[in-house]
Write an enzyme that holds these catalytic residues in place. Sequence first.
Site, mmCIF file in Angstrom:
data_model
loop_
_atom_site.group_PDB
_atom_site.id
_atom_site.type_symbol
_atom_site.label_atom_id
_atom_site.label_comp_id
_atom_site.label_asym_id
_atom_site.label_seq_id
_atom_site.Cartn_x
_atom_site.Cartn_y
_atom_site.Cartn_z
ATOM 1 C CD GLN A 32 2.827 -5.653 -7.160
ATOM 2 O OE1 GLN A 32 3.342 -4.793 -7.417
ATOM 3 N NE2 GLN A 32 1.851 -5.582 -6.076
ATOM 4 C CG ASP A 76 9.400 -3.172 -3.821
ATOM 5 O OD1 ASP A 76 8.297 -2.349 -3.693
ATOM 6 O OD2 ASP A 76 8.919 -4.400 -4.670
ATOM 7 C CE LYS A 118 3.227 -1.033 -5.906
ATOM 8 N NZ LYS A 118 3.692 -2.288 -5.711
#
Length: 284
Positions: free
Chosen positions: A93, A116, A49
């Site tokens: 995460q 997300d 990412k």
Amino acid sequence: MTNLLLAKPLIEDTLPKLKDLCSQMSSPPKMRVILVGENQASVTYVKHKEKQCEKIGALFDLVKLPLDISRDDFLQEIEKLNSDNSIHGGFVQLPLPKHLSDIDTTELIAPEKDVDGFGVESFIGLIKNNYERGFIPCTPKGIMTLFETENIDLTGKKATVIGRSLIVGKPMALLLQNAGATVTMCHSRTRNLKEHTLSADIIISAVGKTKFLNADYFQKDQSQVLIDVGMNRDEENKLCGDIDFESVKDNVKAITPVPGGVGPMTVLSLMENLVLAKQRQEGK
Ligand code: GUN
């Protein structure tokens, strides 16, 4: 010949466009990732990412927290993410360590920063087929981008989704329905799974089990499209999907390889969501 659905060409085409968009903004978009502990898979995902953020000229801000962080301190970090106006998108995460795993972080991230797409506002968008406010969850969004780029028409098609998670299965089924497909949702308790895979035009597997689906589950006439969301390890510890790729690849119309298919598309979607978050916050 089987069509391999590869992420790489699409990513190479899209990243410069996102970079252009970022360079036209008053300041670069900034993403914050909260990582608790050093779970190896999570560290690898986070690095991917970070790399993609660099490629589009976005800022990446990793908050690394110790494995034994207290609940209060952890929750405070999410609060900081939400209240900091210089951060446009962010997430925790997953997975979290055991002592924090009952916290539903997806509901704690501010909806306008939920890149997300796991929060309730984003889900409402999927149900209403209106994406003006929330964000489309990254893996299903990446799969829809693949369909679009490869001109795979979904209208009236039979699609079978295996897996009912909030991250992949459920949003995937809604997106397919919204696009005009007739969707069957299967999961670990489904009886006669083969019936549902053999009769579908498109099969999406998000089970997380090595070689869960072999050639017996599919037609042999190159009529079906297979999307493999699995990220598993085989007996040689090599990355592999849910589908026994070698045994099916010559029988199907198109298939995503693992690695190189759905995984990188997920990260691309995250970058798209970050740019969208910044555009919205700038009022564009
Ligand atoms: N862990 C594995 N994949 C993901 C993801 O897409 N988002 C978050 N927040 N955690 C993950």
